[in-house]
Design a protein around this motif. Sequence first.
Motif, PDB file in Angstrom:
ATOM      1  N   TYR A 125       0.822  -1.215   0.000  1.00  0.00           N
ATOM      2  CA  TYR A 125       0.000   0.000   0.000  1.00  0.00           C
ATOM      3  C   TYR A 125       0.853   1.261   0.000  1.00  0.00           C
ATOM      4  O   TYR A 125       0.526   2.242  -0.680  1.00  0.00           O
ATOM      5  N   THR A 126       1.942   1.266   0.748  1.00  0.00           N
ATOM      6  CA  THR A 126       2.770   2.474   0.797  1.00  0.00           C
ATOM      7  C   THR A 126       3.470   2.732  -0.537  1.00  0.00           C
ATOM      8  O   THR A 126       3.756   3.878  -0.873  1.00  0.00           O
ATOM      9  N   GLU A 127       3.737   1.684  -1.309  1.00  0.00           N
ATOM     10  CA  GLU A 127       4.441   1.881  -2.579  1.00  0.00           C
ATOM     11  C   GLU A 127       3.496   2.021  -3.775  1.00  0.00           C
ATOM     12  O   GLU A 127       3.908   2.537  -4.818  1.00  0.00           O
ATOM     13  N   THR A 128       2.258   1.545  -3.640  1.00  0.00           N
ATOM     14  CA  THR A 128       1.341   1.620  -4.780  1.00  0.00           C
ATOM     15  C   THR A 128       0.134   2.509  -4.523  1.00  0.00           C
ATOM     16  O   THR A 128      -0.521   2.932  -5.479  1.00  0.00           O
ATOM     17  N   LYS A 129      -0.194   2.749  -3.233  1.00  0.00           N
ATOM     18  CA  LYS A 129      -1.401   3.493  -2.850  1.00  0.00           C
ATOM     19  C   LYS A 129      -2.657   2.874  -3.452  1.00  0.00           C
ATOM     20  O   LYS A 129      -3.651   3.549  -3.717  1.00  0.00           O
ATOM     21  N   SER A 130      -2.634   1.560  -3.655  1.00  0.00           N
ATOM     22  CA  SER A 130      -3.756   0.844  -4.267  1.00  0.00           C
ATOM     23  C   SER A 130      -4.334  -0.153  -3.275  1.00  0.00           C
ATOM     24  O   SER A 130      -3.673  -1.129  -2.905  1.00  0.00           O
TER      25      SER A 130
ATOM     26  N   THR B   6      -3.351  -4.199  -2.583  1.00  0.00           N
ATOM     27  CA  THR B   6      -3.041  -4.616  -1.217  1.00  0.00           C
ATOM     28  C   THR B   6      -3.833  -5.869  -0.847  1.00  0.00           C
ATOM     29  O   THR B   6      -3.290  -6.805  -0.248  1.00  0.00           O
TER      30      THR B   6
ATOM     31  N   VAL C 260      -5.283   0.705   5.497  1.00  0.00           N
ATOM     32  CA  VAL C 260      -5.696   1.916   4.784  1.00  0.00           C
ATOM     33  C   VAL C 260      -6.175   2.976   5.769  1.00  0.00           C
ATOM     34  O   VAL C 260      -5.824   4.158   5.660  1.00  0.00           O
TER      35      VAL C 260
ATOM     36  N   HIS D  64      -3.136   4.406   7.689  1.00  0.00           N
ATOM     37  CA  HIS D  64      -2.314   5.257   6.820  1.00  0.00           C
ATOM     38  C   HIS D  64      -3.025   6.568   6.517  1.00  0.00           C
ATOM     39  O   HIS D  64      -2.420   7.650   6.593  1.00  0.00           O
ATOM     40  N   ASP D  65      -4.311   6.500   6.166  1.00  0.00           N
ATOM     41  CA  ASP D  65      -5.046   7.703   5.784  1.00  0.00           C
ATOM     42  C   ASP D  65      -5.282   8.647   6.956  1.00  0.00           C
ATOM     43  O   ASP D  65      -5.498   9.850   6.760  1.00  0.00           O
TER      44      ASP D  65
END
Length: 403
Positions: free
Chosen positions: A24-29, A33, A237, A240-241
């Motif tokens: 998630y941190t490298e793709t933001k997808s 994930t 998510v 992180h958000d």
Amino acid sequence: MLFASSVSIAGTRISTVALPWLVYTETKSAPLTGLVLAAEMAPYVISKALGGPLVDRRGPRAISVAGDLLSGAFLAFIPILYAVGQLSLPERIPLLLTLVALAGAFRGPGDGARNAMVPAVADASGVPLERITGLDTTVDRASALLGAGIGGLLVGALGAAQTVAVTAGATFISAVVVAVFIPRVVLGDTNEEGTYLSRLRTGVDFLRQDRLLRSILTMITVTNLLEAAYISVMLPVWVHDQGHGPELIGLLGILYGGAAVASSLAATTMAGQFSRRTAYLLGFTLAGAPRYLALALDAPLWAIIASNVVAGLGSGFISPTLGAIFFERVPRPIVGRVGSLADALAWAGLPVGGMVGGAAVAAIGVAPALGLAGAAYLVATTGTGLRPEWRDMDRRRTRVSRE
């Protein structure tokens, strides 16, 4: 056995924190994930289901050692390739998914083999089966607690890819401990006639005829699907958000696991003194929905922490009860294949859960997705438990005690 299992479970929980955070941190997808968990758990579930006859025939010791060694080897490639620049994301996501899938495929039979050792431990120690399963669950919970906490701290300190190396090391340690210290355990008849498929069919037929186990497995499949969506996508998510780091995931895991260890010890100590059905259903009711809804409603951090403690207290009563029910009902010669099939069915929702969680977060946002998951968890746990065959949970124990 308990030490080997605890090391393996702790290592697995570390990667459960590290891999979703890495993706998630490298793709933001969110969908990617969730796909990582699906890639690991789909072959895990299939290989675990198919490995049961091998566990009964070859013995759990050999299958456990082989599974740990091979799964650890494939996991070890992840930090190595990442360090030399050959696992950049999202370009190399197919390679990451392949490595994770191969690790899951070999981990499935190994995990099933360790579970199959439990009746032999009960026989050797002379301790009632319900207490053995309680101790086993307590150790597993404590390992998961340590693994989640250590995983969050290691990801923050070393990075997500490098942390996967710890999981690989843990599986190697587990393999060595089983190979050196655990004698060969024979479950079934090594001269049993029939093909591999006929032995597998024996386990399938047993589960098909046992209404209580079928009903329990249906409920667990649904809750595991929701749990996979929560752990692999929704929680990372949300954390992180909200501007938090992976340390918060570790903290929540420690609180949840610590409370689960305490209640599991209580359940083990009080084994036979309470209704299994009541403890099981109440435990599931507390274990799921409160955590999901606290995040969905954007509750204060103290309320989120409290919900994880409550959930842990509830979950501690689940596994000791389930383990005792299973080993009471399943004949010893087929415990490996029935146990592997049951675990595979219970975990069948995990590969789907990651993808469902990713799709839900992408479509409606993380808060609504958490709210829907919490409501579904509550319906699944209360609705299934009202079926009439669940009354047999306590009746069967009474019959066994009299015998």
